[in-house]
Scaffold this motif. Structure first.
Motif, PDB file in Angstrom:
ATOM      1  N   VAL A 176       0.844  -1.307   0.102  1.00 42.52           N
ATOM      2  CA  VAL A 176       0.154   0.186  -0.019  1.00 42.52           C
ATOM      3  C   VAL A 176       1.065   1.415  -0.042  1.00 42.52           C
ATOM      4  N   LYS A 177       0.507   2.080  -1.114  1.00 45.23           N
ATOM      5  CA  LYS A 177       1.380   3.503  -1.038  1.00 45.23           C
ATOM      6  C   LYS A 177       0.584   4.635  -0.504  1.00 45.23           C
ATOM      7  N   LEU A 178       1.007   5.377   0.612  1.00 45.48           N
ATOM      8  CA  LEU A 178       0.277   6.444   1.407  1.00 45.48           C
ATOM      9  C   LEU A 178       1.183   7.723   1.164  1.00 45.48           C
ATOM     10  N   ARG A 179       0.648   8.706  -0.090  1.00 42.95           N
ATOM     11  CA  ARG A 179       1.379   9.826  -0.078  1.00 42.95           C
ATOM     12  C   ARG A 179       1.085  10.968   1.007  1.00 42.95           C
ATOM     13  N   VAL A 180       1.935  11.695   1.389  1.00 45.94           N
ATOM     14  CA  VAL A 180       1.908  12.576   2.688  1.00 45.94           C
ATOM     15  C   VAL A 180       2.385  13.879   2.160  1.00 45.94           C
ATOM     16  N   THR A 181       1.698  15.053   2.512  1.00 43.62           N
ATOM     17  CA  THR A 181       2.260  16.330   1.929  1.00 43.62           C
ATOM     18  C   THR A 181       2.608  16.949   3.192  1.00 43.62           C
ATOM     19  N   LEU A 182       3.932  17.463   3.154  1.00 41.67           N
ATOM     20  CA  LEU A 182       4.306  18.301   4.776  1.00 41.67           C
ATOM     21  C   LEU A 182       4.763  19.711   4.407  1.00 41.67           C
ATOM     22  N   THR A 183       4.478  20.403   5.333  1.00 38.92           N
ATOM     23  CA  THR A 183       4.824  21.615   5.531  1.00 38.92           C
ATOM     24  C   THR A 183       5.724  21.958   6.762  1.00 38.92           C
ATOM     25  N   GLY A 184       6.552  22.878   6.619  1.00 38.55           N
ATOM     26  CA  GLY A 184       7.391  23.285   7.689  1.00 38.55           C
ATOM     27  C   GLY A 184       9.002  23.006   7.226  1.00 38.55           C
ATOM     28  N   ALA A 185       9.878  22.868   8.651  1.00 38.17           N
ATOM     29  CA  ALA A 185      11.130  22.549   8.443  1.00 38.17           C
ATOM     30  C   ALA A 185      11.577  21.044   8.013  1.00 38.17           C
ATOM     31  N   PRO A 186      12.332  20.940   6.949  1.00 38.35           N
ATOM     32  CA  PRO A 186      12.455  19.330   6.670  1.00 38.35           C
ATOM     33  C   PRO A 186      13.034  18.559   7.547  1.00 38.35           C
ATOM     34  N   ASN A 227       6.962  16.114  -0.306  1.00 42.29           N
ATOM     35  CA  ASN A 227       5.785  14.813  -0.741  1.00 42.29           C
ATOM     36  C   ASN A 227       6.618  13.927  -0.606  1.00 42.29           C
ATOM     37  N   PHE A 228       5.912  13.017   0.263  1.00 43.97           N
ATOM     38  CA  PHE A 228       6.866  11.674   0.677  1.00 43.97           C
ATOM     39  C   PHE A 228       5.711  10.565   0.521  1.00 43.97           C
ATOM     40  N   THR A 229       6.209   9.318   0.290  1.00 49.44           N
ATOM     41  CA  THR A 229       5.333   8.338  -0.068  1.00 49.44           C
ATOM     42  C   THR A 229       5.741   7.087   0.883  1.00 49.44           C
ATOM     43  N   ILE A 230       4.718   6.742   1.648  1.00 50.90           N
ATOM     44  CA  ILE A 230       5.063   5.572   2.643  1.00 50.90           C
ATOM     45  C   ILE A 230       4.589   4.416   1.921  1.00 50.90           C
ATOM     46  N   SER A 231       5.532   3.262   2.033  1.00 50.00           N
ATOM     47  CA  SER A 231       5.155   1.786   1.507  1.00 50.00           C
ATOM     48  C   SER A 231       4.852   1.100   2.551  1.00 50.00           C
ATOM     49  N   ARG A 232       3.618   0.507   2.607  1.00 51.94           N
ATOM     50  CA  ARG A 232       3.403  -0.516   3.617  1.00 51.94           C
ATOM     51  C   ARG A 232       2.815  -1.602   3.321  1.00 51.94           C
ATOM     52  N   ILE A 233       3.194  -2.697   3.803  1.00 48.90           N
ATOM     53  CA  ILE A 233       2.735  -4.127   3.334  1.00 48.90           C
ATOM     54  C   ILE A 233       1.577  -4.576   4.853  1.00 48.90           C
ATOM     55  N   PRO A 234       0.578  -4.409   4.614  1.00 46.42           N
ATOM     56  CA  PRO A 234      -0.432  -4.999   5.712  1.00 46.42           C
ATOM     57  C   PRO A 234      -0.476  -6.385   5.699  1.00 46.42           C
ATOM     58  N   ALA A 285       2.919  19.214  14.937  1.00 48.63           N
ATOM     59  CA  ALA A 285       1.567  19.717  14.284  1.00 48.63           C
ATOM     60  C   ALA A 285       0.566  19.555  15.080  1.00 48.63           C
ATOM     61  N   ILE A 286      -0.642  20.508  15.072  1.00 47.90           N
ATOM     62  CA  ILE A 286      -1.483  20.581  15.723  1.00 47.90           C
ATOM     63  C   ILE A 286      -2.625  19.582  15.243  1.00 47.90           C
ATOM     64  N   THR A 287      -3.379  18.845  15.819  1.00 48.52           N
ATOM     65  CA  THR A 287      -4.315  17.954  15.486  1.00 48.52           C
ATOM     66  C   THR A 287      -5.044  18.316  14.056  1.00 48.52           C
ATOM     67  N   THR A 288      -5.408  19.806  14.165  1.00 42.02           N
ATOM     68  CA  THR A 288      -6.423  20.002  13.139  1.00 42.02           C
ATOM     69  C   THR A 288      -5.603  20.030  11.766  1.00 42.02           C
ATOM     70  N   GLY A 289      -4.364  20.222  12.089  1.00 38.92           N
ATOM     71  CA  GLY A 289      -3.472  20.375  10.738  1.00 38.92           C
ATOM     72  C   GLY A 289      -2.979  18.872  10.361  1.00 38.92           C
ATOM     73  N   MET A 290      -3.427  17.921  10.933  1.00 39.29           N
ATOM     74  CA  MET A 290      -3.216  16.605  10.128  1.00 39.29           C
ATOM     75  C   MET A 290      -4.392  15.910   9.530  1.00 39.29           C
ATOM     76  N   THR A 291      -4.746  15.913   8.362  1.00 36.05           N
ATOM     77  CA  THR A 291      -5.829  15.667   7.737  1.00 36.05           C
ATOM     78  C   THR A 291      -5.593  14.521   6.993  1.00 36.05           C
ATOM     79  N   GLY A 292      -6.865  13.893   6.408  1.00 38.66           N
ATOM     80  CA  GLY A 292      -6.748  12.868   5.400  1.00 38.66           C
ATOM     81  C   GLY A 292      -6.596  11.118   5.900  1.00 38.66           C
ATOM     82  N   SER A 293      -7.215  10.478   5.288  1.00 38.52           N
ATOM     83  CA  SER A 293      -7.059   9.024   5.577  1.00 38.52           C
ATOM     84  C   SER A 293      -7.231   8.186   4.364  1.00 38.52           C
ATOM     85  N   ARG A 294      -6.401   7.075   4.276  1.00 39.92           N
ATOM     86  CA  ARG A 294      -6.889   6.180   3.272  1.00 39.92           C
ATOM     87  C   ARG A 294      -7.082   4.982   3.656  1.00 39.92           C
ATOM     88  N   LYS A 295      -7.958   3.955   2.873  1.00 45.08           N
ATOM     89  CA  LYS A 295      -8.365   2.611   3.073  1.00 45.08           C
ATOM     90  C   LYS A 295      -7.635   1.714   2.158  1.00 45.08           C
TER      91      LYS A 295
END
Length: 238
Positions: A15-25, A48-55, A80-90
């Motif tokens: 499973v590939k999950l793409r995450v978009t981040l802002t702030g200091a690398p 723009n970072f992609t997580i690779s996960r094998i469930p 990051a504050i809770t409201t700044g972390m959005t999105g989910s994937r199934k």
């Protein structure tokens, strides 16, 4: 979590999950797989970072995995504050069947054999070469009965049958090799006899046997010695 849509895979795939981040690398990202925390990913330098996960979807025929971000810290140790972390994937994960067509090889007398696959996940189908036999009542039954043309004149015929199981698009195939031996449809030891003899000899004549068959004479009651007990035509002494 953005961009990459919900997905359906076979167990063992990624499973590939793409995450978009802002702030200091130099981010450290925490996320959940369902309600279980996954080991955080650290040292992320690209926005723009992609997580690779094998469930692990081996527990049931199909499983659902939901992914959500639980924590994010940048290189300045700012969280990051809770409201700044959005999105989910199934991800829907289907277990890969383990096809088992039954005994690898078997031998039967006559033109009929009861197949004996061992069902696992999904649905199964029997296949064979088009010119070979037919199945009854239908080729999706794990214990279908196979019937071949019984008019063959050789000692035996061998056919392979293939059992394929599919759970969604996850598939597995196994085969069984069946040897059908030509059955003996009739046997004739010759006419019954009433005789008188001075030399204690009797000539017997059975019906001919096929080149792949063998025969054997024996005494049911009384006495007798056969000069060639495996021949259809034989002399009995004594």
């Amino acid at each position: 979590i953005t961009s990459i849509a919900d997905t359906t895979i076979c167990n063992g795939q990624t499973v590939k999950l793409r995450v978009t981040l802002t702030g200091a690398p130099g981010w450290t990202l925490g996320y959940n797989e369902n309600s279980t925390a996954v080991t955080p990913v650290s040292g992320i330098t690209g926005s723009n970072f992609t997580i690779s996960r094998i469930p692990d979807g081996s527990a049931t025929a199909s499983s659902v995995f939901n992914y959500t971000i639980t924590s994010l810290k940048d290189n300045n140790n700012c969280n990051a504050i809770t409201t700044g972390m959005t999105g989910s994937r199934k991800a829907i994960v289907y277990r890969v069947p383990v096809a088992n067509a039954g005994p690898a090889t078997t031998e039967v007398c006559g033109p009929v054999y009861q197949l004996a696959a061992v069902p696992t996940d999904g649905s199964g189908t029997w296949t064979w070469k088009a010119s070979t036999p037919v199945l009854a009542p239908f080729p999706t039954a794990f214990n279908s009965k196979v019937i071949i043309d019984s008019s063959f004149t050789v000692a035996s015929k061998t056919y392979s049958f293939y059992w394929e199981e599919k759970n969604w698009n996850c598939a597995s195939k196994d085969s069984v090799k069946v040897t059908f031996f030509n059955r003996i449809d009739s046997i004739n030891a010759g006419k019954d006899l009433n005789i008188q003899t001075d030399d204690n000899l009797v000539r017997l004549k059975a019906s001919p046997i096929a080149t792949f068959e063998t025969g054997l004479w024996s005494v049911v009651t009384g006495n007798g010695d056969f000069d060639s007990p495996t021949s259809p035509e034989v002399t009995v002494r004594n």
